[in-house]
Design a protein around this motif. Structure first.
Motif, PDB file in Angstrom:
ATOM      1  N   ALA B  85      55.837  60.645  32.429  1.00 16.90           N
ATOM      2  CA  ALA B  85      54.666  61.514  32.617  1.00 16.90           C
ATOM      3  C   ALA B  85      53.730  61.465  31.414  1.00 16.90           C
ATOM      4  O   ALA B  85      53.169  62.471  30.990  1.00 16.90           O
ATOM      5  N   ALA B  86      53.553  60.256  30.851  1.00 17.74           N
ATOM      6  CA  ALA B  86      52.668  60.120  29.696  1.00 17.74           C
ATOM      7  C   ALA B  86      51.208  60.145  30.153  1.00 17.74           C
ATOM      8  O   ALA B  86      50.912  59.999  31.334  1.00 17.74           O
ATOM      9  N   ASN B  87      50.326  60.325  29.204  1.00 13.07           N
ATOM     10  CA  ASN B  87      48.894  60.338  29.497  1.00 13.07           C
ATOM     11  C   ASN B  87      48.461  58.980  30.049  1.00 13.07           C
ATOM     12  O   ASN B  87      48.716  57.936  29.460  1.00 13.07           O
ATOM     13  N   GLN B  88      47.782  59.016  31.207  1.00 12.23           N
ATOM     14  CA  GLN B  88      47.455  57.763  31.879  1.00 12.23           C
ATOM     15  C   GLN B  88      46.354  56.988  31.167  1.00 12.23           C
ATOM     16  O   GLN B  88      46.359  55.752  31.152  1.00 12.23           O
ATOM     17  N   TYR B  89      45.408  57.697  30.577  1.00  9.49           N
ATOM     18  CA  TYR B  89      44.309  57.018  29.890  1.00  9.49           C
ATOM     19  C   TYR B  89      44.858  56.225  28.699  1.00  9.49           C
ATOM     20  O   TYR B  89      44.600  55.030  28.543  1.00  9.49           O
ATOM     21  N   ALA B  90      45.631  56.920  27.856  1.00  7.37           N
ATOM     22  CA  ALA B  90      46.154  56.270  26.648  1.00  7.37           C
ATOM     23  C   ALA B  90      47.069  55.114  27.034  1.00  7.37           C
ATOM     24  O   ALA B  90      46.983  54.018  26.473  1.00  7.37           O
ATOM     25  N   SER B  91      47.940  55.325  28.014  1.00  2.16           N
ATOM     26  CA  SER B  91      48.879  54.278  28.404  1.00  2.16           C
ATOM     27  C   SER B  91      48.146  53.057  28.935  1.00  2.16           C
ATOM     28  O   SER B  91      48.511  51.917  28.641  1.00  2.16           O
ATOM     29  N   GLY B  92      47.080  53.296  29.727  1.00  6.41           N
ATOM     30  CA  GLY B  92      46.330  52.175  30.285  1.00  6.41           C
ATOM     31  C   GLY B  92      45.622  51.365  29.203  1.00  6.41           C
ATOM     32  O   GLY B  92      45.637  50.132  29.216  1.00  6.41           O
ATOM     33  N   LEU B  93      45.020  52.092  28.259  1.00  7.25           N
ATOM     34  CA  LEU B  93      44.350  51.384  27.156  1.00  7.25           C
ATOM     35  C   LEU B  93      45.361  50.578  26.361  1.00  7.25           C
ATOM     36  O   LEU B  93      45.114  49.424  25.997  1.00  7.25           O
ATOM     37  N   ALA B  94      46.525  51.180  26.098  1.00  9.28           N
ATOM     38  CA  ALA B  94      47.565  50.476  25.354  1.00  9.28           C
ATOM     39  C   ALA B  94      47.973  49.212  26.104  1.00  9.28           C
ATOM     40  O   ALA B  94      48.202  48.151  25.508  1.00  9.28           O
ATOM     41  N   LEU B  95      48.052  49.325  27.438  1.00 14.58           N
ATOM     42  CA  LEU B  95      48.464  48.174  28.251  1.00 14.58           C
ATOM     43  C   LEU B  95      47.461  47.024  28.114  1.00 14.58           C
ATOM     44  O   LEU B  95      47.846  45.856  28.032  1.00 14.58           O
ATOM     45  N   THR B  96      46.182  47.363  28.091  1.00 13.26           N
ATOM     46  CA  THR B  96      45.160  46.326  27.933  1.00 13.26           C
ATOM     47  C   THR B  96      45.302  45.622  26.584  1.00 13.26           C
ATOM     48  O   THR B  96      45.306  44.391  26.495  1.00 13.26           O
ATOM     49  N   ILE B  97      45.452  46.421  25.529  1.00 13.15           N
ATOM     50  CA  ILE B  97      45.586  45.827  24.190  1.00 13.15           C
ATOM     51  C   ILE B  97      46.844  44.964  24.123  1.00 13.15           C
ATOM     52  O   ILE B  97      46.837  43.838  23.626  1.00 13.15           O
ATOM     53  N   PHE B  98      47.927  45.492  24.667  1.00 14.80           N
ATOM     54  CA  PHE B  98      49.198  44.773  24.688  1.00 14.80           C
ATOM     55  C   PHE B  98      49.058  43.449  25.447  1.00 14.80           C
ATOM     56  O   PHE B  98      49.485  42.381  24.971  1.00 14.80           O
ATOM     57  N   GLY B  99      48.430  43.508  26.629  1.00 17.03           N
ATOM     58  CA  GLY B  99      48.285  42.304  27.455  1.00 17.03           C
ATOM     59  C   GLY B  99      47.429  41.249  26.767  1.00 17.03           C
ATOM     60  O   GLY B  99      47.751  40.052  26.781  1.00 17.03           O
ATOM     61  N   LEU B 100      46.337  41.691  26.133  1.00 16.41           N
ATOM     62  CA  LEU B 100      45.468  40.736  25.439  1.00 16.41           C
ATOM     63  C   LEU B 100      46.233  40.027  24.326  1.00 16.41           C
ATOM     64  O   LEU B 100      46.125  38.810  24.142  1.00 16.41           O
ATOM     65  N   GLY B 101      47.046  40.803  23.596  1.00 21.54           N
ATOM     66  CA  GLY B 101      47.805  40.208  22.500  1.00 21.54           C
ATOM     67  C   GLY B 101      48.898  39.280  22.999  1.00 21.54           C
ATOM     68  O   GLY B 101      49.009  38.120  22.583  1.00 21.54           O
ATOM     69  N   LEU B 102      49.687  39.786  23.939  1.00 19.62           N
ATOM     70  CA  LEU B 102      50.832  39.009  24.429  1.00 19.62           C
ATOM     71  C   LEU B 102      50.373  37.722  25.107  1.00 19.62           C
ATOM     72  O   LEU B 102      51.025  36.676  24.988  1.00 19.62           O
ATOM     73  N   SER B 103      49.253  37.782  25.818  1.00 19.02           N
ATOM     74  CA  SER B 103      48.773  36.591  26.520  1.00 19.02           C
ATOM     75  C   SER B 103      48.445  35.482  25.531  1.00 19.02           C
ATOM     76  O   SER B 103      48.618  34.298  25.828  1.00 19.02           O
ATOM     77  N   GLY B 104      47.985  35.866  24.332  1.00 22.36           N
ATOM     78  CA  GLY B 104      47.720  34.858  23.310  1.00 22.36           C
ATOM     79  C   GLY B 104      48.982  34.108  22.923  1.00 22.36           C
ATOM     80  O   GLY B 104      48.982  32.884  22.759  1.00 22.36           O
ATOM     81  N   VAL B 105      50.084  34.868  22.827  1.00 22.07           N
ATOM     82  CA  VAL B 105      51.368  34.251  22.483  1.00 22.07           C
ATOM     83  C   VAL B 105      51.854  33.356  23.623  1.00 22.07           C
ATOM     84  O   VAL B 105      52.221  32.200  23.420  1.00 22.07           O
ATOM     85  N   VAL B 106      51.813  33.911  24.832  1.00 22.54           N
ATOM     86  CA  VAL B 106      52.302  33.151  25.986  1.00 22.54           C
ATOM     87  C   VAL B 106      51.480  31.892  26.202  1.00 22.54           C
ATOM     88  O   VAL B 106      52.007  30.818  26.521  1.00 22.54           O
ATOM     89  N   GLY B 107      50.164  32.004  26.001  1.00 20.85           N
ATOM     90  CA  GLY B 107      49.289  30.875  26.304  1.00 20.85           C
ATOM     91  C   GLY B 107      49.186  29.853  25.189  1.00 20.85           C
ATOM     92  O   GLY B 107      48.695  28.738  25.413  1.00 20.85           O
ATOM     93  N   ALA B 108      49.682  30.219  23.970  1.00 20.06           N
ATOM     94  CA  ALA B 108      49.484  29.348  22.801  1.00 20.06           C
ATOM     95  C   ALA B 108      49.893  27.886  23.033  1.00 20.06           C
ATOM     96  O   ALA B 108      49.137  26.974  22.672  1.00 20.06           O
ATOM     97  N   PRO B 109      51.079  27.613  23.638  1.00 18.68           N
ATOM     98  CA  PRO B 109      51.476  26.209  23.794  1.00 18.68           C
ATOM     99  C   PRO B 109      50.565  25.411  24.731  1.00 18.68           C
ATOM    100  O   PRO B 109      50.613  24.188  24.753  1.00 18.68           O
TER     101      PRO B 109
END
Lengths: 538, 308
Positions: B85-109
Motif C-alpha cells: 500500500a505504498a504511495n503510487q506516485y512515488a513508486s511509479g516515478l521510482a519505477l521509471t528511474i529504475f527502468g531507465l537505469g537497468l535498461s542501460g545495463v541490460v542493453g550494454a552488450p
C-alpha cells in the motif's frame, strides 16, 4: 423466486403456501451467533455477542451509534472475521470468508453507508452484486420486474451520481431482493423514505417474512420497530443488554434499554409567537438545476419569521438540494430580490457574504459537503467559520483559538471522539453531525438553514440536535429545516411546507396538519383536493 | 500521392507504440491504480526485446521477452503499491528511474548491433489497392495488434462482467470489497496487463521502428502515453484518436521542418504536444458540459488496504 420476477399476486400465493409449511415444521433457528467477539485495537466492538434469528421473523437489532450493530452484521455478512465465537447457519457452523460465501448461503445486506458506484448506472450497480453472470439487459429487465413487484420504482439506465439519497437506498434494497435472500439484513432502511414509501417497504418486509425469510432490521425509529418486529436484541457498548418482544414494549422503554438512561422528549413551549418580522423571504424563485437530471425550482415562495421553525417536507430529489443551494448562496438566484435576508436582497451574494449577515447553513451530506473528511475538526471549523469567527490574525491561523472553539462545540454538543482534534472522517456519523450542527449553532446565527439534521443519527444524538434547534428558535432565531423525516418535522416545526417537483406548497401550521395530508402533498396530490380530507380527519 | 501514403505510413508507425502503452495504462487506471512507471517498463521492454532477439535470432522470442520484462517491472510496482500500500506516485516515478537505469545495463552488450526489423504483413490482393491498400493492409503485426487491443479493451470494459468489476474497483474499492470482490487481485491483473502492454510498446521501438538498441530510446514516449490516457478521458477509442493525432503532428512537423517553413524548429517540435493537449482538453470540456459527470476513475491513485 424473486429472481424470476414473478408478479406480486403470484408471490403472495407462494408465500401463503410457504407460510403454512412453516407452521407445521419445527422452529429451528436460521442463523445463530455464538459469543462473537471482535476487537479493533483496544476497542472491543463486540463482546461475546449472542444472536438468534428464526426464519419467518423480523428481528430488530437496536442500539446507539457505536454500540456494535454494524460490526455484528458485518461479521454475519462475511465482511469482518470474528476474533472469537462462531456463526451457525441452520444449526451447522459455517465459515464466512467473504460476502460471496454469505450470499451463497442466502444472506443479503443493505448497507447503512451506501455501497454504490456513483459513476455506474443503476443496472450496472445491481449486476455487480449478483453472483451469476447475466447480461446487463437481462439484469435490467429483472430489476424492472422486482422493483415493480415490490413497489420500489427504479430506472435501470440512470447514472447513480444523479440520484437522490432516497433513490439510492431503493437500489440497495432492490439489489438485495434480486439475490433471493433467506436472511435479509437492513441497516436503517427507512430514514429517507416518505410515510407511504415506508408503508410500502413494511409491506415488502412482511411479505418476505410470510415467505419464510428472516429479516434482521436495524433502525432508530422505535415506533417502526414496535409495529414491525417480533423480536429484538439490544446492544449497548458491544454487549447484548436485553432481548425482548418489542410489541410488548413502549418506545420509551426500548429507548431506555438502548441508552441506559432516560431520553428526554424535545421540550418546547406549546405555542411560540411566530408573528415576528419576516427574516427570510423567497419570492417567485425560478432556478434551473445545475444538474441536467436535477429538479428545477419553479416559482418558490416562502416566508420565515423570527423565532419560527419552518419545516420543508418532501421526497428526496424534488428540489431540496436546489432550494438549499439557492438559500445558502451555493447557487446564484436569477434576481437579487428573489432571496431577501433581513430586508436586504442577497440573491446575487455568495455564501460567505450571507454568513456575515448572520446566516448559517448545514448541508445534507456531513462528510464531503459539511465537513472535509481528511481535515481535522479545527481545520473544518476554520474553513466554515472564517467569515465570522475571527480565527485569523494578520492572515495567520490562531491555532489556540481554533482548538478552543472545537472544545466548546464538542462539550456543548456532547461530541464523543478519541483525540482532541481528530480528522472529520474518524468520527461516527452521529458525532460528526452533532459537530457540524453545533459548529453553526454556537455562532448564534439569526437564520439557520439545515438539511436532514438527524439522518442516520442515533436517538440520543437526534434528540440533542432537535432540542438545540428548538432552543435556537426560542431565542429568536429563524430556523429552516429541510427534512424527509416527518416525525422530526412534526416534533419541532411550527409550520410545514411540502416540496414536490420543484414547487413548494403553502406552509401550514403543524397543528392543522396530519401525516396523511403531508404524505399526499409529498406524493403530489392537489392541496385543494387534500383539504377536505384533512378537515374530516381533524 | 505516394508522398501522402508515405506520410500516412510514418504516422501509423509513430502512433502505434504510444497507442499500445496508453491502452495498457488505461486499463490500469480504470482499476484505480496510477502507474507512472510506463516509461521505465517501456524501455526495459525495448532493451530486453532487442537483446533476446539478437541472442536467439528470433523476433518472436524477443517480443515475448519484452512483454515478460514489462510484466516483471509492473509486478515489482504491484508489490509496492498493492502489497505494501505504498504511495503510487512515488513508486511509479521510482519505477521509471529504475527502468531507465537497468535498461542501460541490460542493453550494454548490444549497443551498435543492427538487425533486420520485423517485416510487414502484406495481405495479398488487398494490399494492391491504391492508397488504402498500403495503409490498411501492408502493416507490421504490431499495428494490427494495437487495433485489436483497442477493440478488445473497449469490449472488455463495457461489455463484460469482468470489465464492469474492474471499473468498480477503480470507482469505489471499499464498496467493491464490501460486495466480496478481491480488489487487490483484480488490480494486480490490471497492473500486469499494463506492464505487458508497455513492454510490447518498447519492443516495437527496438524491433521495428529503429531495429537496434540505444540507451534512452523511448525518449519520453511513456509520459506521452500517460498524458493521452488522461486527455482521452479514460476511453479506449479516444486514446486511439489521441495517439494518432499526436503521431500525425510529430510527422507533419518533421516534414514542415524539411520543407523549410520559416518557423523556429523548436516551436515546430513543441507543436504536437500543444495541439494534442488543446484538442483533447476541448473534447473533455465538451463531455463535461454534456453532463456526463466526472470522468476520472473516482479512486485513482488512492491506496486500498482491506480490513478484515
Amino acid at each position: 423466486m424473486v429472481k424470476t420476477g414473478r408478479s406480486a399476486p403470484m408471490l403472495r400465493a407462494v408465500c401463503r403456501v410457504q407460510a403454512r409449511a412453516g407452521m407445521t415444521t419445527q422452529r429451528r433457528p436460521l442463523v445463530q451467533a455464538e459469543a462473537l467477539t471482535r476487537r479493533f485495537g483496544d476497542l472491543v466492538a463486540n463482546d461475546a455477542v449472542d444472536l438468534t434469528v428464526y426464519p419467518g421473523e423480523i428481528h430488530a437489532l437496536l442500539g446507539e451509534n457505536g454500540a456494535g450493530k454494524s460490526t455484528l452484521v458485518k461479521m454475519l455478512y462475511g465482511l469482518l472475521a470474528p476474533d472469537e465465537g462462531r456463526i451457525l447457519w441452520e444449526g451447522a457452523p459455517v465459515a464466512l470468508p467473504d460476502p460471496t460465501a454469505a450470499r451463497a448461503l442466502g444472506i443479503g445486506m443493505v448497507f447503512q453507508h451506501f455501497s454504490l458506484f456513483d459513476a455506474l448506472s443503476v443496472a450496472e450497480n445491481v449486476a455487480l452484486a449478483l453472483d451469476d453472470d447475466a447480461p446487463l439487459a437481462q439484469v435490467a429487465e429483472r430489476l424492472r420486474e422486482v422493483s415493480r413487484a415490490y413497489g420500489l420504482p427504479l430506472e435501470p439506465d440512470r447514472g447513480v451520481w444523479r440520484l437522490s439519497v432516497g433513490e439510492r437506498q431503493r437500489i440497495e434494497i432492490v439489489r438485495c431482493l434480486m439475490q433471493d435472500p433467506r436472511l435479509l439484513i437492513l441497516d436503517e432502511p427507512t430514514s429517507v423514505l416518505t410515510p407511504q414509501e415506508c408503508d410500502g417497504l413494511f409491506d415488502t418486509l412482511r411479505t418476505l417474512r410470510d415467505e419464510g425469510r428472516a429479516v434482521l432490521y436495524i433502525s432508530h425509529k422505535l415506533d417502526e420497530v414496535r409495529a414491525l418486529c417480533e423480536a429484538a436484541t439490544i446492544l449497548r457498548a458491544g454487549r447484548v443488554v436485553e432481548r425482548c418482544d418489542p410489541r410488548t414494549q413502549s418506545s420509551a422503554s426500548l429507548a431506555r434499554m438502548m441508552v441506559g438512561t432516560q431520553i428526554s422528549d424535545v421540550r418546547r413551549s406549546a405555542m411560540r409567537d411566530v408573528s415576528g418580522p419576516v427574516r427570510l423571504r423567497v419570492s417567485n424563485l425560478d432556478l434551473p438545476s445545475e444538474d441536467p437530471q436535477g429538479t428545477s425550482l419553479k416559482g418558490v415562495n416562502l416566508e420565515l419569521h423570527a423565532g419560527e421553525i419552518l419545516g420543508i417536507a418532501g421526497v428526496a430529489g424534488n428540489g431540496q438540494d436546489e432550494l438549499f443551494a439557492a438559500i445558502s448562496g451555493e447557487a446564484e438566484a436569477p434576481r437579487a430580490d428573489a432571496v431577501v435576508l433581513d430586508g436586504a436582497p442577497v440573491g446575487h451574494e455568495g455564501i460567505n457574504r450571507r454568513r456575515r449577515r448572520s446566516a448559517a447553513f448545514v448541508p445534507e451530506e456531513r462528510l464531503g459537503h459539511a465537513a472535509a473528511p481528511r481535515m481535522s475538526l479545527s481545520e473544518n471549523a476554520l474553513v466554515a467559520g472564517h467569515a465570522s469567527n475571527g480565527f485569523l490574525r494578520g492572515g495567520l491561523i490562531q491555532r489556540d483559538r481554533m482548538l478552543g472553539w472545537v472544545d466548546s462545540v464538542t462539550s456543548a454538543f456532547d461530541v464523543r471522539k478519541g483525540p482532541r482534534d481528530p480528522e472529520a472522517r474518524d468520527l461516527s456519523g452521529g458525532n460528526l453531525q452533532k459537530f457540524v450542527v453545533g459548529r453553526e449553532i454556537l455562532r448564534k446565527p439569526d437564520l439557520l438553514v439545515v438539511m436532514q439534521p438527524t439522518w442516520g443519527v442515533d436517538a440520543g444524538a437526534a434528540s440533542l440536535i432537535r432540542q438545540s434547534l428548538v432552543d435556537l428558535a426560542q431565542g429568536g432565531a429563524s430556523v429552516l429545516v429541510i427534512s424527509q423525516d416527518l416525525d422530526e418535522l412534526f416534533e419541532i416545526a411550527d409550520r410545514v411546507a411540502v416540496i414536490f417537483t420543484g414547487r413548494l406548497s403553502a406552509a401550514y401550521p403543524v397543528r392543522e396538519l396530519t401525516r396523511e395530508r403531508v404524505g399526499l402533498l409529498m406524493g403530489g396530490a392537489d392541496p385543494a383536493a387534500a383539504q377536505p380530507e384533512m378537515e374530516e380527519s381533524a | 500521392m505516394t508522398l501522402a501514403v508515405a506520410i500516412a505510413l510514418t504516422i501509423i508507425t509513430a502512433a502505434t507504440p504510444l497507442l499500445i502503452a496508453a491502452i495498457g495504462e488505461l486499463v490500469v487506471e480504470r482499476a484505480g491504480v496510477l502507474n507512472l512507471g510506463v516509461e521505465g517498463m517501456m524501455i526495459m521492454g525495448a532493451a530486453t526485446g532487442v537483446g533476446v532477439a539478437i541472442v536467439t535470432e528470433s523476433s518472436l522470442l524477443g517480443v515475448l521477452a519484452a512483454i515478460a520484462a514489462g510484466m516483471a517491472l509492473s509486478a515489482l510496482f504491484a508489490l509496492m503499491v498493492l502489497g505494501l500500500a505504498a504511495n503510487q506516485y512515488a513508486s511509479g516515478l521510482a519505477l521509471t528511474i529504475f527502468g531507465l537505469g537497468l535498461s542501460g545495463v541490460v542493453g550494454a552488450p548490444f549497443v551498435g548491433i543492427q538487425r533486420e526489423g520485423i517485416r510487414r504483413i502484406e495481405l495479398p490482393l488487398l494490399s494492391e489497392i491504391p492508397v488504402i491498400g498500403p495503409i490498411l493492409f501492408r502493416q507490421d503485426p504490431f499495428v494490427y495488434a494495437s487495433i485489436a487491443l483497442v477493440a478488445g479493451v473497449a469490449w472488455f470494459l463495457w461489455r463484460t462482467r469482468a470489465g464492469l468489476i474492474l471499473r468498480a474497483c477503480g470507482e469505489n474499492p471499499v464498496s467493491a470489497h464490501a460486495l466480496g470482490y478481491r480488489v487487490l487481485r483484480i488490480r494486480l491483473y490490471a497492473v500486469l496487463f499494463g506492464g505487458a502492454c508497455a513492454g510490447l510498446a518498447g519492443a516495437y521501438l527496438s524491433l521495428v521502428l529503429t531495429p537496434f538498441w540505444t540507451a534512452g530510446m523511448t525518449a519520453g514516449r511513456g509520459w506521452i502515453a500517460l498524458a493521452i490516457v488522461v486527455f482521452a478521458s479514460w476511453l479506449p477509442l479516444r486514446a486511439m484518436l489521441g495517439a494518432y493525432l499526436f503521431g500525425g503532428l510529430i510527422i507533419l512537423q518533421l516534414h514542415a521542418q524539411t520543407a523549410g517553413v520559416n518557423i523556429p524548429s523548436q516551436f515546430l517540435a513543441a507543436l504536437p504536444y500543444l495541439i494534442t493537449i488543446v484538442a483533447l482538453t476541448l473534447i473533455m470540456a465538451a463531455r463535461r458540459s454534456a453532463g456526463r459527470g466526472s470522468v476520472a476513475p473516482a479512486s485513482l491513485g488512492q491506496p486500498f488496504a482491506p480490513a478484515r
